[in-house]
Design a protein around this motif. Structure first.
Motif, PDB file in Angstrom:
ATOM      1  N   ASN B 111      -5.297  -8.971   2.334  1.00 11.43           N
ATOM      2  CA  ASN B 111      -4.478  -9.784   3.231  1.00 11.43           C
ATOM      3  C   ASN B 111      -4.181  -9.001   4.510  1.00 11.43           C
ATOM      4  N   PRO B 112      -4.673  -9.491   5.664  1.00  9.58           N
ATOM      5  CA  PRO B 112      -4.556  -8.711   6.897  1.00  9.58           C
ATOM      6  C   PRO B 112      -3.120  -8.465   7.356  1.00  9.58           C
ATOM      7  N   ARG B 113      -2.161  -9.218   6.831  1.00  8.90           N
ATOM      8  CA  ARG B 113      -0.778  -9.068   7.276  1.00  8.90           C
ATOM      9  C   ARG B 113       0.036  -8.149   6.379  1.00  8.90           C
ATOM     10  N   TRP B 114      -0.576  -7.633   5.338  1.00  6.61           N
ATOM     11  CA  TRP B 114       0.174  -6.783   4.410  1.00  6.61           C
ATOM     12  C   TRP B 114      -0.196  -5.325   4.606  1.00  6.61           C
ATOM     13  N   ARG B 115       0.787  -4.465   4.386  1.00  6.98           N
ATOM     14  CA  ARG B 115       0.465  -3.040   4.384  1.00  6.98           C
ATOM     15  C   ARG B 115      -0.261  -2.684   3.088  1.00  6.98           C
ATOM     16  N   VAL B 116      -1.093  -1.637   3.175  1.00  2.00           N
ATOM     17  CA  VAL B 116      -1.930  -1.250   2.040  1.00  2.00           C
ATOM     18  C   VAL B 116      -1.098  -1.018   0.779  1.00  2.00           C
ATOM     19  N   ARG B 117       0.076  -0.407   0.948  1.00  2.00           N
ATOM     20  CA  ARG B 117       0.916  -0.123  -0.223  1.00  2.00           C
ATOM     21  C   ARG B 117       1.245  -1.411  -0.969  1.00  2.00           C
ATOM     22  N   ASP B 118       1.666  -2.441  -0.221  1.00  2.00           N
ATOM     23  CA  ASP B 118       2.056  -3.698  -0.853  1.00  2.00           C
ATOM     24  C   ASP B 118       0.865  -4.386  -1.500  1.00  2.00           C
ATOM     25  N   ILE B 119      -0.297  -4.257  -0.853  1.00  2.00           N
ATOM     26  CA  ILE B 119      -1.499  -4.867  -1.418  1.00  2.00           C
ATOM     27  C   ILE B 119      -1.821  -4.241  -2.769  1.00  2.00           C
ATOM     28  N   ILE B 120      -1.770  -2.912  -2.812  1.00  2.00           N
ATOM     29  CA  ILE B 120      -2.214  -2.224  -4.025  1.00  2.00           C
ATOM     30  C   ILE B 120      -1.268  -2.485  -5.197  1.00  2.00           C
ATOM     31  N   VAL B 121       0.031  -2.497  -4.938  1.00  2.00           N
ATOM     32  CA  VAL B 121       0.959  -2.611  -6.072  1.00  2.00           C
ATOM     33  C   VAL B 121       1.234  -4.067  -6.457  1.00  2.00           C
ATOM     34  N   GLU B 122       0.676  -5.028  -5.711  1.00  2.00           N
ATOM     35  CA  GLU B 122       1.037  -6.413  -6.004  1.00  2.00           C
ATOM     36  C   GLU B 122       0.811  -6.812  -7.468  1.00  2.00           C
ATOM     37  N   PRO B 123      -0.320  -6.431  -8.076  1.00  2.00           N
ATOM     38  CA  PRO B 123      -0.517  -6.837  -9.476  1.00  2.00           C
ATOM     39  C   PRO B 123       0.600  -6.348 -10.398  1.00  2.00           C
ATOM     40  N   VAL B 124       1.201  -5.198 -10.069  1.00  2.00           N
ATOM     41  CA  VAL B 124       2.281  -4.668 -10.901  1.00  2.00           C
ATOM     42  C   VAL B 124       3.611  -5.276 -10.454  1.00  2.00           C
ATOM     43  N   ALA B 125       3.818  -5.316  -9.135  1.00  2.00           N
ATOM     44  CA  ALA B 125       5.092  -5.806  -8.606  1.00  2.00           C
ATOM     45  C   ALA B 125       5.338  -7.255  -8.991  1.00  2.00           C
ATOM     46  N   SER B 126       4.273  -8.055  -9.043  1.00  3.69           N
ATOM     47  CA  SER B 126       4.476  -9.470  -9.333  1.00  3.69           C
ATOM     48  C   SER B 126       4.918  -9.676 -10.780  1.00  3.69           C
ATOM     49  N   ARG B 127       4.735  -8.660 -11.617  1.00  3.16           N
ATOM     50  CA  ARG B 127       5.230  -8.761 -12.991  1.00  3.16           C
ATOM     51  C   ARG B 127       6.544  -7.997 -13.159  1.00  3.16           C
ATOM     52  N   GLY B 128       7.051  -7.489 -12.057  1.00  2.81           N
ATOM     53  CA  GLY B 128       8.310  -6.758 -12.115  1.00  2.81           C
ATOM     54  C   GLY B 128       8.173  -5.349 -12.648  1.00  2.81           C
ATOM     55  N   GLY B 129       6.960  -4.783 -12.581  1.00  9.76           N
ATOM     56  CA  GLY B 129       6.779  -3.423 -13.088  1.00  9.76           C
ATOM     57  C   GLY B 129       7.237  -2.373 -12.080  1.00  9.76           C
ATOM     58  N   ARG B 130       7.284  -1.118 -12.541  1.00 14.94           N
ATOM     59  CA  ARG B 130       7.688  -0.028 -11.640  1.00 14.94           C
ATOM     60  C   ARG B 130       6.538   0.325 -10.705  1.00 14.94           C
ATOM     61  N   THR B 131       6.806   0.394  -9.402  1.00 18.23           N
ATOM     62  CA  THR B 131       5.723   0.632  -8.453  1.00 18.23           C
ATOM     63  C   THR B 131       5.953   1.892  -7.632  1.00 18.23           C
ATOM     64  N   GLU B 132       6.965   2.650  -7.953  1.00 20.63           N
ATOM     65  CA  GLU B 132       7.279   3.821  -7.141  1.00 20.63           C
ATOM     66  C   GLU B 132       6.139   4.845  -7.187  1.00 20.63           C
ATOM     67  N   GLY B 133       5.614   5.197  -6.043  1.00 19.26           N
ATOM     68  CA  GLY B 133       4.564   6.207  -5.982  1.00 19.26           C
ATOM     69  C   GLY B 133       3.230   5.768  -6.537  1.00 19.26           C
ATOM     70  N   GLY B 150       0.805   3.266   4.355  1.00 17.42           N
ATOM     71  CA  GLY B 150       1.608   2.527   5.328  1.00 17.42           C
ATOM     72  C   GLY B 150       0.801   1.794   6.371  1.00 17.42           C
ATOM     73  N   LYS B 151      -0.532   1.865   6.273  1.00 19.82           N
ATOM     74  CA  LYS B 151      -1.350   1.235   7.321  1.00 19.82           C
ATOM     75  C   LYS B 151      -1.710  -0.193   6.956  1.00 19.82           C
ATOM     76  N   PHE B 152      -2.289  -0.888   7.931  1.00 22.20           N
ATOM     77  CA  PHE B 152      -2.771  -2.251   7.703  1.00 22.20           C
ATOM     78  C   PHE B 152      -4.287  -2.213   7.487  1.00 22.20           C
ATOM     79  N   PRO B 153      -4.827  -3.219   6.785  1.00 25.05           N
ATOM     80  CA  PRO B 153      -6.259  -3.191   6.444  1.00 25.05           C
ATOM     81  C   PRO B 153      -7.190  -3.033   7.649  1.00 25.05           C
ATOM     82  N   HIS B 154      -6.800  -3.568   8.827  1.00 23.60           N
ATOM     83  CA  HIS B 154      -7.759  -3.516   9.943  1.00 23.60           C
ATOM     84  C   HIS B 154      -7.997  -2.108  10.442  1.00 23.60           C
ATOM     85  N   GLU B 155      -7.181  -1.150   9.987  1.00 20.54           N
ATOM     86  CA  GLU B 155      -7.374   0.229  10.435  1.00 20.54           C
ATOM     87  C   GLU B 155      -8.435   0.957   9.612  1.00 20.54           C
TER      88      GLU B 155
END
Lengths: 324, 320, 314
Positions: B111-133, B150-155
């Motif tokens: 998703n071009p509007r999401w930061r890489v961190r949020d993209i990667i942890v989404e499968p865990v975060a959407s289930r309410g899992g721990r995503t720290e680090g 912290g970067k965006f995919p277009h970089e």
């Protein structure tokens, strides 16, 4: 040796951007002889298509030729404009692109497109042109050519459409054909047909071909000589067998070694670290130096020598480095 | 026990024109059989490759494996559970986090509007899992740096994006990853990096791959077992060595012959005849018979069953 | 081995905005910069009208009927007061009424566009993502509505709403009814554009990846698709704002919009045109020029935004 059909001398293409001037083609020179297929190979962003577009005057502004000469059959063509270039494109240079749909007018029957092209460029009558159109379609292996001349482009399958494009590119009997990724959109079995067709036609007619592709397999099977491009520059130029089996440039070597080969079994693939530099950040000296295992200070500072046939643009060309 | 068990799997798409057009043009409904009666099993910790040309149904099978498409008939069982018929929500959820997918186009799959961190942890975060680090750890595992979170995919370049996709696929600690043409949008040198990474991760995490590809060299390099598809049907299944050395099905033979070879300098191939038929009106009997050099009468009448020959499975009346 | 990532600090949204192509093209477009400046000046003066305006035209205590029909920049024959843009028949300062009128015009315009935007985005997202009968019903309704001129739709809605509101609340409710009427007549283009963009986005692989991990359709629409369909919405919103301001002015001019107790630019123009032929031109001219400047600069800004965000035109 006869005069080459196409001769490119020290060609550079520049694009001014807000971050400065980028040079997608930088000091490239090569010749193509009649009846010869020259492969231009490189990864995306290497400038291989841009060089082809420069030859046919199809650079999108603000991209422009900033340096160098292009000679076609002894005539200098890099400064030709508008009408003169258009005449040349149909008559002397045929083009085959990756997506056959973009090169065919969807509203015209393919027979009409063929006859129009021939009437524009050849001194023949309409009846003669129509006869030749059918013959051209037969030659590229379209079954039932006499009926299919009345079909529209969308009535053909992808492979058949690419055959029509080839017929169209060759119908005005050009001396040079530029084929830019002609088989990339096609399936393996159709790709083999198109490559075989292109080779046969060019050999029979003595047409010179510039075959631009990223596929080393296609290069190996279809071309006589190959030019390897990297970051807008020629890395290596030579007979295809020599370049692929005994690459002299570390980049060519890396490229060959990173392709999975049947003979090598399941071992780890060789990998070239990093990626091709962006055009606005090409390093000093040899463009490949940050990824090169053999790079020295000389490679980081001094511009590498330009290549001629059978040479690599490298201060320390590899010797006896067999890959296949 | 097999991790994935595909039984008699079929998928039909309704490709009819809208109702009004059909009435005016007096046409009946049109159906496209993308996948037809496919059977195979995937062993844990192995790589099963599905190979075929366009229209062979390999991507459709991939989507049914991960539950993005429902089968028209037949079943897909993963760890013994069929996502399409299972009703226990807890089991479905458990299986979902066990299956992940890597897509072909690294430019469209982030998703071009999401930061890489949020993209990667989404499968865990959407289930309410721990995503720290978690994102940082995974980025390092796929060969990127912690700062990239912290970067965006277009970089990123295509190869780096595909690494991010792999990191996302690993986040929920899956057993099975379906890879749909994971390297066909990448350059050769980058492809090598990604394939090596996939092999390493498979060993490190005990992953099972279903690899979907049209590229025979990639399939041969990666797979433990290869299934060849033609027009939605599985025509041959064998280990890479058997398949490449002694292909039994005429289609496989044709495919191997037609593929360009790196050492095939000036090779004069007899190019294969014809093109892939229209999947809306597939040929009768064996779908390959119009292009087959050895086709007989029976091939036009009867669809061949899968048979086992010397440890290979092949769907051809005449193979031996 | 990695792709040699260069360690850099992640950039803030503000920093990214400053380096963006959008800001770059903005700096290179004189039309966009002038329009933006005009819009900013007008909006700020509307917001701070109570501070800027010499008088409060709605406070009867500050009005002096003796000041009626004072021409601009000329001292009044009786009181000696001078007004920048003159006064109207009741001695209200035209400059002040414009500032206050612009507040109404802008408020109605922005609120109506916001209402239309929320409605259009919601319906567009749902019809694009869900498809089937839901889509058919929503989009056919939109098609039917498009066959009527939007000003007619607005008048119809306004008429109905006026009919159902009790007489004593009518003047109070007029503004809100106006917003509802203009908003409802304007949601269709938002819905169409969002639906089209949603159809493209929902087939992209990042949406499939989200479906794969079991995210609900609502979460996918809001968190994944919505941020990616917003740039065309922004363009339409800007151009719609200009149209909404004009629609409000038209309705008010026709006498069905803002009441004379809360005059908008349209109401002022309506009042002013009555005096045009008796020589008091300034009562009409200055509100009209303001409306023109506001609508034109918002529209030019929208045009520029559309070109800047459309990669095919670059």
């Amino acid at each position: 040796m006869a005069d080459p059909v196409l001769s490119i001398r020290d060609l550079s293409v520049e694009i001014p951007t807000r971050h400065g001037i980028v040079r997608p083609v930088d000091g490239v020179s090569y010749d193509i002889q009649a009846g010869e297929i020259l492969g231009i190979v490189g990864e995306s962003g290497a400038g291989k298509s841009m060089a082809g577009n420069a030859v046919i005057g199809l650079l999108n502004p603000p991209a422009h030729i900033s340096k160098g000469e292009i000679w076609l059959n002894g005539q200098r063509i890099d400064h030709l404009k508008g009408d003169a270039m258009r005449r040349l494109r149909g008559k002397e240079i045929g083009m085959v692109f990756q997506d056959p749909l973009t090169s065919l007018n969807p509203l015209l029957r393919i027979g009409d497109q063929l006859t129009e092209t021939m009437l524009t460029h050849l001194p023949i009558s309409r009846a003669e042109a129509e006869k030749r159109a059918v013959a051209a379609l037969e030659e590229v292996g379209i079954p039932g050519a006499a009926e299919r001349v009345n079909s529209y482009p969308h009535e053909f399958s992808g492979g058949m459409r690419q055959r029509v494009v080839i017929a169209l590119a060759l119908c005005a009997e050009p001396s040079l054909v530029i084929a830019d990724e002609p088989t990339t959109a096609l399936d393996v079995s159709v790709q083999a047909q198109i490559i075989a067709l292109l080779r046969r036609l060019c050999r029979d007619r003595g047409t010179a071909v510039m075959l631009i592709t990223h596929d080393m397999g296609v290069i190996a099977e279809a071309t006589d000589r190959v030019a390897v491009m990297y970051a807008g520059r020629l890395a290596e130029l030579g007979p295809v067998r020599d370049v692929l089996t005994h690459p002299q440039h570390p980049y060519t070597h890396g490229l060959m070694a990173s392709t999975p080969l049947a003979s090598q079994g399941k071992r780890r693939l060789h990998q070239i670290p990093g990626a091709m530099p962006r055009l606005d950040a090409v390093p000093d000296g040899c463009a490949f130096n940050p990824r090169c295992p053999h790079a020295t200070d000389k490679c980081r500072q001094a511009p590498v020598p330009r290549v001629s046939n059978g040479q690599a643009a490298c201060w320390y060309p590899l010797v006896d480095e067999k890959v296949i | 026990m097999a991790l994935v068990r595909v039984k008699n799997l079929s998928r039909v798409f309704d490709v009819s024109k809208p109702w009004l057009n059909r009435v005016i043009e007096r046409r009946s409904k049109a159906f496209l059989t993308a996948v037809s009666e496919v059977d195979f099993e995937v062993e844990p910790r192995s790589t099963y490759a599905l190979v075929g040309e366009s229209g062979s149904g390999k991507s459709t099978i991939g989507k049914m494996l991960v539950g993005l498409l429902k089968p028209s008939s037949g079943t897909v069982e993963i760890e013994g559970i069929d996502l399409a018929s299972e009703t226990d929500a807890a089991k479905i959820d458990a299986i979902r986090s066990d299956i992940q997918m890597i897509f072909q186009d690294p430019y469209a799959s982030l998703n071009p509007r999401w930061r890489v961190r949020d993209i990667i942890v989404e499968p865990v975060a959407s289930r309410g899992g721990r995503t720290e680090g978690l994102a940082e750890k995974l980025l390092e595992q796929v060969g990127l740096s912690v700062q990239d979170a912290g970067k965006f995919p277009h970089e990123f370049s295509g190869g780096q994006r595909q690494r991010i996709c792999i990191a996302r696929a690993l986040a929920s600690e899956p057993n099975l990853i379906v890879c749909d043409e994971p390297t066909s949008a990448l350059d050769v040198s980058v492809q090598a990096q990604v394939l090596n990474l996939m092999s390493d991760l498979k060993d490190d995490f005990g992953l099972t791959y279903v690899l979907i590809s049209h590229d025979l060299t990639v399939v041969r390099h990666m797979a433990d077992k290869i299934g060849v598809l033609y027009l939605g049907r599985l025509v041959e299944e064998a280990s890479p060595n058997d398949l490449f050395e002694t292909p039994k099905h005429p289609y496989t033979q044709m495919l191997l012959e037609a593929a360009p070879q790196m050492d095939g300098f000036g090779r004069e191939v007899q190019p294969p005849e014809g093109e892939i038929p229209d999947p809306i009106n597939p040929p009768s009997g064996c779908a390959f018979h119009p292009r087959c050099p050895i086709a007989q009468d029976i091939c036009k009448r009867q669809r061949p069953e899968m048979r086992s020959i010397n440890g290979m499975r092949v769907a051809c009346h005449l193979a031996e | 081995m990695s792709d040699l990532p260069i360690p850099v600090k992640p950039k803030s949204r503000f920093r990214l905005a400053l380096e963006s192509d959008l800001f770059y093209t903005f700096r290179r477009s004189p039309v966009a910069m002038v329009s933006a400046a005009v819009v900013v000046v007008l909006v700020l003066s509307a917001i701070f009208a109570p501070l800027i305006a010499p008088t409060n035209p709605f406070n009867p205590a500050s009005l002096n009927l003796m000041n009626g029909f004072t021409p601009p920049m000329t001292p009044n024959a009786f009181t000696g007061d001078s007004f920048l843009m003159g006064t109207d028949d009741q001695g209200r300062d035209v400059f002040s009424t414009i500032l206050y009128g612009m507040r109404i015009s802008l408020f109605v315009g922005v609120a109506a566009v916001f209402f239309a935007m929320v409605l259009g985005i919601t319906l567009g997202l749902i019809s694009g993502y869900v498809g089937g009968w839901t889509e058919t019903i929503i989009m056919r309704t939109a098609d039917v509505q498009l066959t009527f001129p939007s000003i007619l739709v607005a008048m119809l809605i306004f008429g109905i709403a006026k009919g159902v509101t009790p007489v004593e609340y009518r003047d109070q409710m007029a503004i809100w009814v106006l917003i509802l009427a203009i908003g409802l007549s304007d949601w269709v283009q938002f819905a169409r554009v969002v639906r089209g963009a949603t159809l493209v986005e929902k087939n992209k692989e990042y949406v499939q990846a989200a479906r794969l991990i079991g995210r609900t359709p609502g979460a996918i629409m809001l968190r994944h698709i919505l941020p990616n369909v917003l740039s065309p919405v922004l363009v339409i919103a800007t151009i719609s704002l200009a149209l909404a301001i004009i629609a409000e002015a038209t309705l008010s001019f026709l006498g069905v919009g803002a009441p004379p107790t809360q005059p908008s630019l349209g109401t002022l123009i309506r009042i002013g045109q009555g005096f045009l032929f008796s020589g008091e031109w300034w009562i009409l001219l200055f509100p009209a020029i303001t409306l023109l400047a506001l609508a034109l600069s918002v529209n030019l800004l929208g045009d520029w935004l559309r070109d800047a965000l459309n990669p095919r035109l670059r």
